[in-house]
Design an enzyme around this catalytic site. Structure first.
Site, PDB file in Angstrom:
ATOM      1  N   HIS A 153      -9.138 -10.774   0.339  1.00  0.00           N
ATOM      2  CA  HIS A 153      -9.304  -9.584  -1.130  1.00  0.00           C
ATOM      3  C   HIS A 153     -11.174  -9.971  -0.802  1.00  0.00           C
ATOM      4  O   HIS A 153     -11.480  -8.732  -2.186  1.00  0.00           O
ATOM      5  CB  HIS A 153      -8.630  -9.746  -1.953  1.00  0.00           C
ATOM      6  CG  HIS A 153      -7.233  -9.979  -2.407  1.00  0.00           C
ATOM      7  ND1 HIS A 153      -6.768 -10.278  -3.057  1.00  0.00           N
ATOM      8  CD2 HIS A 153      -6.594  -8.829  -1.147  1.00  0.00           C
ATOM      9  CE1 HIS A 153      -5.175  -9.894  -2.559  1.00  0.00           C
ATOM     10  NE2 HIS A 153      -5.392  -9.292  -1.885  1.00  0.00           N
TER      11      HIS A 153
ATOM     12  N   LYS B 180      -2.721  -8.667  -6.516  1.00  0.00           N
ATOM     13  CA  LYS B 180      -2.433  -9.765  -6.655  1.00  0.00           C
ATOM     14  C   LYS B 180      -2.094 -10.786  -5.571  1.00  0.00           C
ATOM     15  O   LYS B 180      -1.274 -10.063  -4.836  1.00  0.00           O
ATOM     16  CB  LYS B 180      -2.184 -10.366  -8.037  1.00  0.00           C
ATOM     17  CG  LYS B 180      -0.408 -10.462  -8.422  1.00  0.00           C
ATOM     18  CD  LYS B 180      -0.029  -9.596  -7.556  1.00  0.00           C
ATOM     19  CE  LYS B 180       0.875  -8.281  -7.946  1.00  0.00           C
ATOM     20  NZ  LYS B 180       1.263  -7.394  -7.018  1.00  0.00           N
TER      21      LYS B 180
ATOM     22  N   ASP C 125       1.714 -15.476  -3.577  1.00  0.00           N
ATOM     23  CA  ASP C 125       2.223 -15.133  -3.216  1.00  0.00           C
ATOM     24  C   ASP C 125       3.382 -14.401  -4.283  1.00  0.00           C
ATOM     25  O   ASP C 125       3.566 -13.024  -4.716  1.00  0.00           O
ATOM     26  CB  ASP C 125       2.841 -14.584  -1.740  1.00  0.00           C
ATOM     27  CG  ASP C 125       3.125 -12.847  -1.061  1.00  0.00           C
ATOM     28  OD1 ASP C 125       3.633 -12.244  -1.435  1.00  0.00           O
ATOM     29  OD2 ASP C 125       1.826 -12.667  -0.852  1.00  0.00           O
TER      30      ASP C 125
ATOM     31  N   ALA D  28       0.707  -1.249  -0.488  1.00  0.00           N
ATOM     32  CA  ALA D  28      -0.163  -0.106   0.675  1.00  0.00           C
ATOM     33  C   ALA D  28       0.837   1.326   0.451  1.00  0.00           C
ATOM     34  O   ALA D  28       0.266   2.121  -0.780  1.00  0.00           O
ATOM     35  CB  ALA D  28      -1.202   0.194   1.062  1.00  0.00           C
TER      36      ALA D  28
END
Length: 337
Positions: A82, A100, A181, A19
């Site tokens: 998510h 993602k 990841d 972020a």
């Protein structure tokens, strides 16, 4: 805001490392601004807002989703949240860019896509690689036959860690492991070139917590006569390179293939050709390319990006599900469908 020339007003949902990187790059965009941030706690949201000069900070997600001055929300939570976070924003009428891997599994991804399409809202997986100008140039060359028919794809992404048992990458409840990841990058790279495979083989080393520490994948496309050898790891610093080999040549990417600044085209009878598209910019990560694509799509009134189509994100999630099925990794959310 669709059809206007005003700045795109972003809300950032979550306050972790990605972020922060996203917000840093967004500040370089002349036609965008971050107007709000949300976290699960007031303290985290306030600290993030102060760090980046964001005018409004919320200690819960719902207030961000209800903010009438937010055009689009960037969801930067762990994979496990998510679906919840993106659905909350879509149900509140917000456009969404979701990190993602898109969700924990294909079922959750399908639910989000149906919700966005039902509401007529923009939704995109934050697969920044697809928006990178170097990757876009590569796909043009492949499409134009520069290397002939694709025969094989190779790509890997691994980090040495170490990541302790308490780290989110080791936490099943948070969708931990190398695959979601890091493996999402090699898998998405292969999908970009060949689409969804019809054969999936995989092998992995699992942690005591039941997540994958290292995964090797072999994907196959029967009709195309092509295969992909892919690796991801959270216990080994792999080369992080990629190569596409065709019947008439090959394309090679150096370390960092998922945010490249160059690649080399090799063809018989020709000297190697290097292609570049300029650096991301001083101090930038390259996330501004996906940010620009979101802004372009919103201004054009599009609800999906042709660079990162939702059907493609769904296909990638099905492949990741198939890999997890082969290696025996299940998340708690898999049993909730």
């Amino acid at each position: 805001m669709t059809g206007t020339s005003g700045a795109v007003r972003w809300g950032v949902l979550a306050t972790g490392g990605i972020a922060a990187a996203f917000t840093e790059d967004l500040r370089s965009m002349p036609d965008a601004e971050v107007v709000a941030v949300a976290s699960r706690t007031d303290a985290s949201a306030q600290a993030f807002a102060q760090r980046f000069g964001i005018p409004r900070a919320y200690g819960n997600w719902a207030d961000l989703a209800a903010d009438e001055e937010v055009d689009v929300v960037y969801v930067a939570t762990p994979h496990s949240a998510h679906r919840e976070a993106a659905a909350l924003c879509l149900e509140a009428g917000k456009h969404v860019l979701c990190e993602k891997a898109f969700t924990l599994n294909a079922r959750e991804a399908d639910e989000l896509v149906k919700l966005a399409r039902d509401r007529g809202l923009f939704l995109m997986e934050a697969m920044w690689t697809y928006c990178n100008p170097v990757i876009r140039r590569m796909t043009e060359l492949v499409r134009d036959g520069a290397i002939g028919d694709i025969r094989s794809v190779q790509a890997d992404f691994g980090l040495a860690g170490p990541f302790g048992p308490e780290h989110r990458l080791r936490d099943r409840a948070l969708g931990g492991g190398a695959l979601l990841d890091l493996g999402v990058y090699p898998v998405s790279f292969a999908h970009l070139l060949l689409g969804e495979p019809d054969r999936v083989q995989a092998d992995a080393v699992l942690s005591p917590e039941g997540v994958d520490l290292h995964t090797a994948m072999l994907l196959g496309w029967s009709e195309a006569g092509a295969s992909a050898l892919l690796n991801c790891s959270v216990v080994a610093d792999t080369p992080q390179t990629a190569a596409v080999t065709g019947s008439k040549g090959r394309i090679e990417f150096p370390r960092g293939f998922f945010y490249p600044e160059r690649f080399v085209l090799h063809r018989a009878g020709h000297d190697p050709e290097e292609f570049t598209a300029g650096a991301a910019g001083a101090g930038l990560r390259g996330l501004q390319f996906e940010q620009a694509e979101v802004a372009r799509a919103l201004r054009a009134g599009e609800t999906e990006s042709p660079l990162v189509p939702l059907d493609g994100s769904l296909a990638v999630m099905r492949t990741l599900d198939a890999v997890r099925d082969r290696i025996g990794v299940r998340y708690p959310a898999d049993d909730l469908g």
